[in-house]
Motif scaffolding. Structure first.
Motif, short mmCIF file in Angstrom:
data_model
loop_
_atom_site.label_atom_id
_atom_site.label_comp_id
_atom_site.label_asym_id
_atom_site.label_seq_id
_atom_site.Cartn_x
_atom_site.Cartn_y
_atom_site.Cartn_z
N LYS A 50 0.85 -1.21 0.00
CA LYS A 50 0.00 0.00 0.00
C LYS A 50 0.88 1.25 0.00
CE LYS A 50 -3.95 -2.24 0.68
NZ LYS A 50 -4.98 -2.33 -0.36
N THR A 51 0.37 2.31 -0.61
CA THR A 51 1.09 3.59 -0.65
C THR A 51 0.28 4.63 0.09
OG1 THR A 51 1.97 3.02 -2.82
CG2 THR A 51 2.12 5.34 -2.17
N ILE A 52 0.92 5.27 1.07
CA ILE A 52 0.27 6.31 1.88
C ILE A 52 0.99 7.62 1.67
CG2 ILE A 52 -0.29 7.06 4.24
CD1 ILE A 52 -0.29 4.05 5.03
N ILE A 53 0.25 8.67 1.33
CA ILE A 53 0.84 10.01 1.21
C ILE A 53 0.32 10.87 2.35
CG2 ILE A 53 1.02 12.09 -0.21
CD1 ILE A 53 0.81 10.34 -2.69
N ASN A 54 1.24 11.41 3.14
CA ASN A 54 0.89 12.37 4.19
C ASN A 54 1.09 13.77 3.64
OD1 ASN A 54 0.39 10.38 6.15
ND2 ASN A 54 2.57 10.21 6.59
N LEU A 55 -0.01 14.49 3.45
CA LEU A 55 0.02 15.79 2.79
C LEU A 55 -0.27 16.87 3.82
CD1 LEU A 55 0.10 17.23 -0.01
CD2 LEU A 55 -2.32 16.68 -0.25
N PHE A 56 0.77 17.54 4.30
CA PHE A 56 0.60 18.48 5.41
C PHE A 56 0.84 19.91 4.96
CE2 PHE A 56 -0.13 16.33 9.55
CZ PHE A 56 -0.39 15.08 9.03
N PHE A 57 -0.25 20.68 4.92
CA PHE A 57 -0.17 22.10 4.55
C PHE A 57 -0.05 22.99 5.80
CE2 PHE A 57 -2.34 20.09 1.03
CZ PHE A 57 -1.77 20.69 -0.08
N GLU A 58 -0.06 22.36 6.97
CA GLU A 58 0.05 23.08 8.24
C GLU A 58 1.06 22.35 9.10
OE1 GLU A 58 -3.34 23.18 10.80
OE2 GLU A 58 -3.73 25.28 10.41
N ASN A 59 1.69 23.07 10.02
CA ASN A 59 2.70 22.44 10.87
C ASN A 59 2.09 21.34 11.74
OD1 ASN A 59 4.49 24.22 9.84
ND2 ASN A 59 4.45 25.61 11.59
N SER A 60 2.92 20.36 12.06
CA SER A 60 2.48 19.27 12.93
C SER A 60 3.71 18.52 13.42
CB SER A 60 1.59 18.31 12.15
OG SER A 60 1.39 17.11 12.87
N THR A 61 3.68 18.08 14.66
CA THR A 61 4.70 17.16 15.15
C THR A 61 4.05 15.80 15.40
OG1 THR A 61 5.98 18.93 16.18
CG2 THR A 61 6.36 16.70 17.01
N ARG A 62 3.03 15.77 16.27
CA ARG A 62 2.44 14.50 16.69
C ARG A 62 1.72 13.78 15.55
NH1 ARG A 62 2.58 18.39 19.12
NH2 ARG A 62 3.37 18.63 21.18
N THR A 63 0.84 14.49 14.88
CA THR A 63 -0.02 13.84 13.89
C THR A 63 0.79 13.34 12.70
OG1 THR A 63 -1.68 15.44 14.58
CG2 THR A 63 -2.20 14.11 12.66
N ARG A 64 1.67 14.20 12.20
CA ARG A 64 2.45 13.81 11.02
C ARG A 64 3.39 12.65 11.34
NH1 ARG A 64 6.82 13.95 8.38
NH2 ARG A 64 7.98 14.92 10.07
N THR A 65 4.08 12.78 12.47
CA THR A 65 5.03 11.72 12.84
C THR A 65 4.32 10.40 13.09
OG1 THR A 65 6.34 13.42 13.92
CG2 THR A 65 6.92 11.15 14.43
N SER A 66 3.18 10.46 13.77
CA SER A 66 2.51 9.19 14.09
C SER A 66 1.86 8.56 12.85
CB SER A 66 1.50 9.37 15.23
OG SER A 66 0.55 10.32 14.89
N PHE A 67 1.36 9.36 11.93
CA PHE A 67 0.85 8.76 10.69
C PHE A 67 2.01 8.14 9.90
CE2 PHE A 67 -3.37 10.95 10.85
CZ PHE A 67 -4.14 9.84 10.52
N GLU A 68 3.16 8.80 9.89
CA GLU A 68 4.31 8.25 9.17
C GLU A 68 4.76 6.93 9.81
OE1 GLU A 68 7.66 10.88 8.83
OE2 GLU A 68 8.90 9.37 7.85
N LEU A 69 4.91 6.95 11.13
CA LEU A 69 5.32 5.73 11.83
C LEU A 69 4.29 4.62 11.68
CD1 LEU A 69 6.84 6.66 15.31
CD2 LEU A 69 7.90 5.31 13.49
#
Ligand code: CP
Length: 326
Positions: A50-69
């Motif tokens: 599966k391919t997942i793209i995390n598209l973040f137009f706003e800053n994030s630490t928790r949400t972006r990192t945890s979706f990536e992990l």
């Protein structure tokens, strides 16, 4: 009874998308994934291919990192795109960005955007892709609500409660700018909890009682009295374009969660905050750092498990199979 595969839907755009049964299914799956996250080798093959793209137009630490992990721990191919390092910085429109992504045929796009409703635009224009809202403007942040529910559920026995019905939750502070408040109010109402919005009138949404099924308290004494959960919100200076508070010092004095105010809540009450926290603004440091009362880092750990569960289920996985696939 044979449990339906996955969630039986394509996207998670807001908490109203989920029934109580579906919420509990995600929480149960998340609880299983916590075991995977505690292993030495934190990897299962459940989303291989599966391919997942995390598209973040706003800053994030928790949400972006945890979706990536979350994606990586389930063996998906994960791509992170932030607006500042993408062609958006060269002037590309959201429409053209989405059309470009669609051409690459991802399985999941996780999107955070400062504009409320941006996730709906993506969902309409990515018909073959699962879209997950990772926070849109002031509107919703459904995966934050799910991780908050998992964290609360872990602590229900200490509150002498069997479930969410009748649980008293005070959501405190800058409610008007908070997508976390909205998603939690919807989710907690779905599960039968009683929600209070507590804060200064300038930071309350219009007609909150009718719109969100909550009670509104403009003084901390009545708002915090006897509650089981004190959910503190960040003062969102970046979304304020007017004078909502006299000063940060006065905001902390009148609305900050300190030890004395926490004593108004039930003796077993827990303190939550979605992060990032503003110490000495909406919460005192000694409360934020009190491991007996404050669940902030448990919320972060649960965020990873919940996002694994959600991605797994939206991609068609069944509860009970997630660890068997390890
Ligand atoms: N709670 C939350 O959404 O934090 P981030 O902005 O760091 O993702």
């Amino acid at each position: 009874m044979v449990e339906p595969v996955g969630l039986g839907r394509k996207n998670l755009l807001g908490m109203a998308d989920l029934t109580a049964e579906e919420i509990f299914r995600i929480l149960d799956t998340a609880a299983s994934f916590r075991e995977v996250n505690a292993r030495d080798i934190k990897k299962v093959p459940t989303l291989r291919g599966k391919t997942i793209i995390n598209l973040f137009f706003e800053n994030s630490t928790r949400t972006r990192t945890s979706f990536e992990l979350a994606g990586k721990r389930m063996s998906a191919d994960v791509i992170n795109i932030s607006a500042s390092s993408s062609s958006v910085a060269k002037g590309e429109t959201l429409y053209d960005t989405v059309a470009t992504l669609q051409a690459m045929n991802p399985d999941v796009v996780v999107v955070r955007h400062a504009q409320s409703g941006a996730h709906v635009f993506l969902a309409r224009n990515l018909p073959r892709t699962v879209v997950v809202n990772a926070g849109d403007g002031r509107h919703e942040h459904p995966t934050q609500a799910l991780l908050d529910l998992l964290t609360i559920r872990d602590h229900l026995p200490a509150m002498k409660r069997q479930g969410f019905a009748g649980l008293q939750v005070a959501i405190c502070g800058d409610v008007v700018h908070s997508r976390v408040a909205r998603s939690n109010a919807i989710a907690l109402n779905t599960l039968g909890a009683r929600v209070r919005f507590v804060g200064p009138p300038t930071l309350m949404p219009a007609q909150a009682e009718q719109a969100w099924g909550v009670t509104v308290h403009s003084d901390m004494e009545s708002g915090l009295a006897g509650v089981d959960v004190v959910m503190v919100l960040r003062l969102q200076n970046e979304r304020m374009n007017g004078a909502f508070i006299p000063s940060v010092r006065e905001y902390f004095e009148f609305w900050g969660i300190n030890r004395d105010r926490l004593n108004l809540a039930a003796p077993h009450a827990v303190v939550m905050h979605p992060g990032p926290i503003n110490r000495g603004v909406e919460i005192a440091s000694d409360v934020a750092d009190d491991p007996k009362r404050t669940l902030i880092l448990e919320q972060v750990a649960n965020g990873l498990a919940v996002r694994m569960a959600l991605l797994y289920r939206l991609c068609g996985g069944r509860h009970g199979d997630e660890r068997a696939a390890s």
